[in-house]
Design a protein around this motif. Sequence first.
Motif, PDB file in Angstrom:
ATOM      1  N   PRO A 434      52.383  -1.657  66.344  1.00 46.48           N
ATOM      2  CA  PRO A 434      52.293  -1.401  64.909  1.00 46.48           C
ATOM      3  C   PRO A 434      51.374  -0.222  64.572  1.00 46.48           C
ATOM      4  CG  PRO A 434      51.836  -3.714  65.441  1.00 46.48           C
ATOM      5  CD  PRO A 434      51.770  -2.936  66.723  1.00 46.48           C
ATOM      6  N   ALA A 435      51.597   0.337  63.404  1.00 43.53           N
ATOM      7  CA  ALA A 435      50.739   1.384  62.844  1.00 43.53           C
ATOM      8  C   ALA A 435      50.851   1.306  61.331  1.00 43.53           C
ATOM      9  CB  ALA A 435      51.149   2.765  63.347  1.00 43.53           C
ATOM     10  N   GLY A 436      49.999   2.061  60.630  1.00 41.75           N
ATOM     11  CA  GLY A 436      50.015   2.004  59.174  1.00 41.75           C
ATOM     12  C   GLY A 436      49.578   3.301  58.533  1.00 41.75           C
ATOM     13  N   LEU A 437      49.817   3.387  57.241  1.00 41.87           N
ATOM     14  CA  LEU A 437      49.296   4.475  56.400  1.00 41.87           C
ATOM     15  C   LEU A 437      48.309   3.889  55.416  1.00 41.87           C
ATOM     16  CD1 LEU A 437      52.347   6.716  55.338  1.00 41.87           C
ATOM     17  CD2 LEU A 437      50.677   7.138  57.161  1.00 41.87           C
ATOM     18  N   SER A 438      47.294   4.674  55.066  1.00 38.16           N
ATOM     19  CA  SER A 438      46.297   4.269  54.064  1.00 38.16           C
ATOM     20  C   SER A 438      46.446   5.129  52.824  1.00 38.16           C
ATOM     21  CB  SER A 438      44.882   4.422  54.630  1.00 38.16           C
ATOM     22  OG  SER A 438      44.587   3.394  55.545  1.00 38.16           O
ATOM     23  N   LEU A 439      46.756   4.479  51.700  1.00 38.70           N
ATOM     24  CA  LEU A 439      46.804   5.158  50.412  1.00 38.70           C
ATOM     25  C   LEU A 439      45.557   4.788  49.629  1.00 38.70           C
ATOM     26  CD1 LEU A 439      50.020   4.169  51.039  1.00 38.70           C
ATOM     27  CD2 LEU A 439      50.333   5.594  49.016  1.00 38.70           C
ATOM     28  N   PHE A 440      44.837   5.805  49.144  1.00 35.06           N
ATOM     29  CA  PHE A 440      43.623   5.526  48.390  1.00 35.06           C
ATOM     30  C   PHE A 440      43.607   6.322  47.098  1.00 35.06           C
ATOM     31  CE2 PHE A 440      42.516   9.052  51.184  1.00 35.06           C
ATOM     32  CZ  PHE A 440      41.595   9.830  50.495  1.00 35.06           C
ATOM     33  N   GLY A 441      42.850   5.790  46.139  1.00 34.48           N
ATOM     34  CA  GLY A 441      42.794   6.416  44.829  1.00 34.48           C
ATOM     35  C   GLY A 441      41.391   6.394  44.270  1.00 34.48           C
ATOM     36  N   PRO A 442      41.217   6.839  43.030  1.00 31.97           N
ATOM     37  CA  PRO A 442      39.888   6.831  42.414  1.00 31.97           C
ATOM     38  C   PRO A 442      39.408   5.399  42.188  1.00 31.97           C
ATOM     39  CG  PRO A 442      41.548   7.391  40.785  1.00 31.97           C
ATOM     40  CD  PRO A 442      42.246   7.357  42.114  1.00 31.97           C
ATOM     41  N   ARG A 443      38.135   5.255  41.922  1.00 33.25           N
ATOM     42  CA  ARG A 443      37.585   3.930  41.646  1.00 33.25           C
ATOM     43  C   ARG A 443      38.355   3.271  40.493  1.00 33.25           C
ATOM     44  NH1 ARG A 443      31.150   3.222  42.717  1.00 33.25           N
ATOM     45  NH2 ARG A 443      31.046   4.374  44.690  1.00 33.25           N
ATOM     46  N   ASN A 444      38.574   1.985  40.644  1.00 32.12           N
ATOM     47  CA  ASN A 444      39.277   1.158  39.658  1.00 32.12           C
ATOM     48  C   ASN A 444      40.776   1.424  39.580  1.00 32.12           C
ATOM     49  OD1 ASN A 444      36.769  -0.044  38.827  1.00 32.12           O
ATOM     50  ND2 ASN A 444      36.351   1.827  37.671  1.00 32.12           N
ATOM     51  N   SER A 445      41.323   2.075  40.627  1.00 37.72           N
ATOM     52  CA  SER A 445      42.782   2.245  40.674  1.00 37.72           C
ATOM     53  C   SER A 445      43.425   1.180  41.556  1.00 37.72           C
ATOM     54  CB  SER A 445      43.141   3.647  41.186  1.00 37.72           C
ATOM     55  OG  SER A 445      42.709   3.834  42.520  1.00 37.72           O
ATOM     56  N   ASP A 446      42.740   0.044  41.737  1.00 36.64           N
ATOM     57  CA  ASP A 446      43.233  -1.029  42.609  1.00 36.64           C
ATOM     58  C   ASP A 446      44.637  -1.469  42.208  1.00 36.64           C
ATOM     59  OD1 ASP A 446      40.285  -2.370  43.840  1.00 36.64           O
ATOM     60  OD2 ASP A 446      40.246  -1.018  42.136  1.00 36.64           O
ATOM     61  N   ALA A 447      44.862  -1.671  40.912  1.00 38.42           N
ATOM     62  CA  ALA A 447      46.166  -2.165  40.455  1.00 38.42           C
ATOM     63  C   ALA A 447      47.268  -1.153  40.755  1.00 38.42           C
ATOM     64  CB  ALA A 447      46.109  -2.474  38.960  1.00 38.42           C
ATOM     65  N   ALA A 448      46.973   0.131  40.558  1.00 36.09           N
ATOM     66  CA  ALA A 448      47.970   1.173  40.830  1.00 36.09           C
ATOM     67  C   ALA A 448      48.321   1.232  42.313  1.00 36.09           C
ATOM     68  CB  ALA A 448      47.455   2.525  40.344  1.00 36.09           C
ATOM     69  N   LEU A 449      47.334   1.029  43.176  1.00 33.66           N
ATOM     70  CA  LEU A 449      47.593   1.032  44.619  1.00 33.66           C
ATOM     71  C   LEU A 449      48.406  -0.186  45.025  1.00 33.66           C
ATOM     72  CD1 LEU A 449      44.119   2.249  45.900  1.00 33.66           C
ATOM     73  CD2 LEU A 449      46.257   3.549  45.908  1.00 33.66           C
ATOM     74  N   MET A 450      48.130  -1.336  44.427  1.00 34.65           N
ATOM     75  CA  MET A 450      48.940  -2.518  44.712  1.00 34.65           C
ATOM     76  C   MET A 450      50.398  -2.285  44.304  1.00 34.65           C
ATOM     77  SD  MET A 450      47.441  -5.152  46.179  1.00 34.65           S
ATOM     78  CE  MET A 450      45.842  -5.952  46.396  1.00 34.65           C
ATOM     79  N   GLN A 451      50.622  -1.568  43.208  1.00 33.12           N
ATOM     80  CA  GLN A 451      51.985  -1.253  42.783  1.00 33.12           C
ATOM     81  C   GLN A 451      52.688  -0.373  43.809  1.00 33.12           C
ATOM     82  OE1 GLN A 451      51.122   0.509  38.990  1.00 33.12           O
ATOM     83  NE2 GLN A 451      50.525  -1.454  38.067  1.00 33.12           N
ATOM     84  N   LEU A 452      51.972   0.593  44.356  1.00 29.24           N
ATOM     85  CA  LEU A 452      52.559   1.425  45.409  1.00 29.24           C
ATOM     86  C   LEU A 452      52.897   0.577  46.629  1.00 29.24           C
ATOM     87  CD1 LEU A 452      50.197   4.537  45.150  1.00 29.24           C
ATOM     88  CD2 LEU A 452      52.658   4.522  44.676  1.00 29.24           C
ATOM     89  N   GLY A 453      51.990  -0.342  46.988  1.00 27.95           N
ATOM     90  CA  GLY A 453      52.247  -1.216  48.120  1.00 27.95           C
ATOM     91  C   GLY A 453      53.447  -2.116  47.904  1.00 27.95           C
ATOM     92  N   GLU A 454      53.584  -2.674  46.709  1.00 27.78           N
ATOM     93  CA  GLU A 454      54.703  -3.559  46.419  1.00 27.78           C
ATOM     94  C   GLU A 454      56.025  -2.794  46.425  1.00 27.78           C
ATOM     95  OE1 GLU A 454      56.884  -7.049  45.349  1.00 27.78           O
ATOM     96  OE2 GLU A 454      55.001  -6.642  46.418  1.00 27.78           O
ATOM     97  N   SER A 455      56.025  -1.580  45.880  1.00 31.46           N
ATOM     98  CA  SER A 455      57.237  -0.762  45.905  1.00 31.46           C
ATOM     99  C   SER A 455      57.646  -0.463  47.344  1.00 31.46           C
ATOM    100  CB  SER A 455      56.996   0.542  45.126  1.00 31.46           C
ATOM    101  OG  SER A 455      58.168   1.329  45.089  1.00 31.46           O
TER     102      SER A 455
END
Length: 470
Positions: A434-455
């Motif tokens: 296995p391997a993975g990618l890490s997507l990160f954003g500005p502070r308090n963008s947790d919800a937006a990152l979860m949306q990217l993960g769910e998509s």
Amino acid sequence: MSEITNMTALDQSQAMAEGQLSAAELMQATLRQIEKTNPEVNAIVSLRAADDLMAEARAADAAPRKGWMHGLPLAVKDLANAKGLATSMGNPMFAKTIAPNDDLVVARMRAAGAIIIGKTNTPEWGLGSHTFNPVHGATHNPYDLSRSAGGSSGGAAAALAARMVALADGSDMMGSLRNPGAWNNVYGFRPTYGRVPSETEGDTFLHQLATLGPMARTPRDMAALLDTQSGADPRQPHGARYDLTLPGIDASVKGRRIGWLGDWGGAFPMEAGLMAHSEAALPELEALGLSVEPVLPPFSAEAIWESWITLRSWAIAGGLSVFYNDAAKRDQLKPEAIWEIERGLSFSAMDVHRASVIRSQWFKTCASLFERFDALVLPTTQLYPFPVEWTYPEEIAGQGMDTYHRWMQIVTPVGLLGLPCINIPLQMGEKGLPAGLSLFGPRNSDAALMQLGESWHQAYRYAENRPPLA
């Protein structure tokens, strides 16, 4: 394998709420799966007696539902206190130390109805992204038992992959939720610093490198657990503003801009094949309606590294020097812990100040990047899971590693700033690893990152690729 243990946590929860599944049936299936897989993987430690767990599950069936986690089995990372269980931290001095109370985050999960079944394995003190210690031994990767499960939340990630549990808590200083997520084909999330409070021990103002957070086999489960873990503690100064991540997780991500940092212009050596494996995912991101654009190295990777290892050693020395200063206890510390403590004790106040100035400069630079991009992306790791008998990799692509943790340098741009970050699983590599990618954003963008993960998860069900023993 029991299909019950392959269900998502939210599906298990809904089935129990609707009377289609009992907590006792779920616990029985969980214990059978642990009995089947844990002897080879060694992910769950300090497992409670089966009779006690079955009695607690039957009691949950007879009681009103506490919350969405009602009746869900959960094993807590062995750095956190769970009342009545040993908190060994992988160190012989604490192998039989029974926690008198729950840590705050454990109390929140228990209040939501979780049944704490035991602990998940971790490196000694959580130091090093490879899970082995003299108390419980090594955790093996379920996809290849000869390989590492990563760390420090390696036991948590391996337990998820092997279908022993549907949810797991963890913590992340230097990739400890992200690296094992990538190596075990599951999702791991490092929240915005302050969103999930740790314990009020020692300094709560200065050290902002580590955070607690969730792992799961789906972003939806992970979002539900993050929302349960979240919430400011009035006794701590850095509580973060946050939005719940589960309610809006299905939001469209089309049109969002993603910046691809790659190997930071060659600053991060990569194992052969892993860079191509990571780049092959970029068209998959674009197929979600995202625009992906390469980004040149925005800051000196070496400056970030020097700032990181200074602040990290300083923080570790603050927590562990009490053992180092006791000659009888110093012998119980592994060499990497002694190295960190001695470095931390050697710094002057101005050394720490200079490291934090670099951190401040990188934060400012990163803020300008987030004016152009909604998220940035890196490979989660610099190599595939390595042989479990190694202490740590001594070289990558012919380049020597000068510390026990240099091989995880790629996680430091995120951790230094306390930014939220999600690991998403990729298609299996040529070696079946296995391997993975890490997507990160500005502070308090947790919800937006979860949306990217769910998509990503809805389009590419890579996390459903089970390991052979499961």
